[in-house]
Design a protein around this motif. Structure first.
Motif, PDB file in Angstrom:
ATOM      1  N   ARG A   2      36.313  39.929  46.472  1.00 51.79           N
ATOM      2  CA  ARG A   2      37.564  39.212  46.725  1.00 51.79           C
ATOM      3  C   ARG A   2      37.617  38.798  48.192  1.00 51.79           C
ATOM      4  O   ARG A   2      36.974  39.419  49.047  1.00 51.79           O
ATOM      5  N   PRO A   3      38.388  37.762  48.513  1.00 50.95           N
ATOM      6  CA  PRO A   3      38.535  37.370  49.920  1.00 50.95           C
ATOM      7  C   PRO A   3      38.965  38.530  50.808  1.00 50.95           C
ATOM      8  O   PRO A   3      38.501  38.645  51.947  1.00 50.95           O
ATOM      9  N   GLY A  29      40.461  31.085  50.715  1.00 49.70           N
ATOM     10  CA  GLY A  29      40.532  32.066  49.623  1.00 49.70           C
ATOM     11  C   GLY A  29      39.244  32.164  48.826  1.00 49.70           C
ATOM     12  O   GLY A  29      38.161  32.276  49.396  1.00 49.70           O
ATOM     13  N   ASP A  30      39.355  32.109  47.506  1.00 45.71           N
ATOM     14  CA  ASP A  30      38.184  32.259  46.633  1.00 45.71           C
ATOM     15  C   ASP A  30      37.103  31.217  46.901  1.00 45.71           C
ATOM     16  O   ASP A  30      35.919  31.490  46.705  1.00 45.71           O
ATOM     17  N   LEU A  33      34.094  32.128  48.934  1.00 46.43           N
ATOM     18  CA  LEU A  33      33.106  33.040  48.376  1.00 46.43           C
ATOM     19  C   LEU A  33      32.230  32.424  47.293  1.00 46.43           C
ATOM     20  O   LEU A  33      31.258  33.039  46.862  1.00 46.43           O
ATOM     21  N   ASP A  34      32.574  31.230  46.833  1.00 50.55           N
ATOM     22  CA  ASP A  34      31.903  30.657  45.661  1.00 50.55           C
ATOM     23  C   ASP A  34      31.412  29.240  45.975  1.00 50.55           C
ATOM     24  O   ASP A  34      32.216  28.343  46.207  1.00 50.55           O
ATOM     25  N   HIS A  41      31.229  27.494  52.414  1.00 51.16           N
ATOM     26  CA  HIS A  41      31.435  28.839  51.895  1.00 51.16           C
ATOM     27  C   HIS A  41      30.632  29.851  52.705  1.00 51.16           C
ATOM     28  O   HIS A  41      29.728  29.489  53.454  1.00 51.16           O
ATOM     29  N   PRO A  76      28.482  36.584  41.675  1.00 50.73           N
ATOM     30  CA  PRO A  76      29.644  37.307  41.137  1.00 50.73           C
ATOM     31  C   PRO A  76      29.459  38.824  41.094  1.00 50.73           C
ATOM     32  O   PRO A  76      30.411  39.570  41.249  1.00 50.73           O
TER      33      PRO A  76
END
Length: 182
Positions: A2-3, A29-30, A33-34, A41, A76
């Motif tokens: 998670r962030p 936010g997300d 990470l993705d 990212h 993930p």
């Protein structure tokens, strides 16, 4: 991951860029990470040194066509940035027993990408591992070569900024002062 977990990891970063990195994660936010959620990212990388820090293990990146530390995108299943860096280093070096020196962030580097990359910007979070240069390495599908180099005789071409990043890591407080073997 998670962030919030990324923000906790970034709190250990010794870099003056820490505030810029944490602002990026908070703002995106997300998507931070993705790689599928935006062109910018976080990535995780691992600098692998010999015990005496006289040698560094680098890979010749297939897309970039330059020598660079191991690293890549978060997956993930990665519980954190340190585990992502370790996974990438193990996959790309072939050293299954490789372990990070610790989970502390050792390097931060934001860099624009060009050429064969689908991403626009990597916000790279670096960690450090130590390995015996006698350990067998294996070239992955992402690289053309994996090889040890003296830190004062690096190959060409290098990823942009790599000499500066290595120098900072070697000058940092975690760099050993002994000259013993690996």
């Amino acid at each position: 991951m998670r962030p919030a977990d990324a923000l906790v990891a970034l709190d250990t970063a010794p870099s003056p860029d820490r505030q810029r990195f944490t602002a990026f994660v908070r703002a995106t936010g997300d998507a931070a990470l993705d790689r599928d959620l935006g062109p910018e990212h976080l990535t995780a990388s691992c600098f692998v040194f010999s015990r005496d820090r006289s040698l560094v293990l680098l890979c010749l990146h297939r897309k970039g066509r330059f020598w660079v530390q191991f690293g890549g995108h978060l997956e993930p299943q990665d519980p954190g940035l340190a585990s992502a860096a370790l996974r990438e280093a193990r996959e790309e070096s072939g050293i299954a027993t490789l372990e990070l020196d610790d989970d502390a962030v050792a390097d931060l580097d934001r860099h624009d990408l060009h050429g064969g990359f689908s991403c626009a910007v990597h916000w790279d979070v670096g960690f450090v591992a130590t390995a015996d240069p006698a350990t067998r390495t294996v070239v992955s599908h992402e690289s053309e070569d994996v090889r040890w180099f003296p830190v004062d005789a690096l190959p060409a071409p290098l990823a942009p900024g790599l000499p500066r990043r290595l120098a900072a890591l070697l000058a940092g407080p975690a760099a050993p002062t002994g000259t013993g073997g690996s």
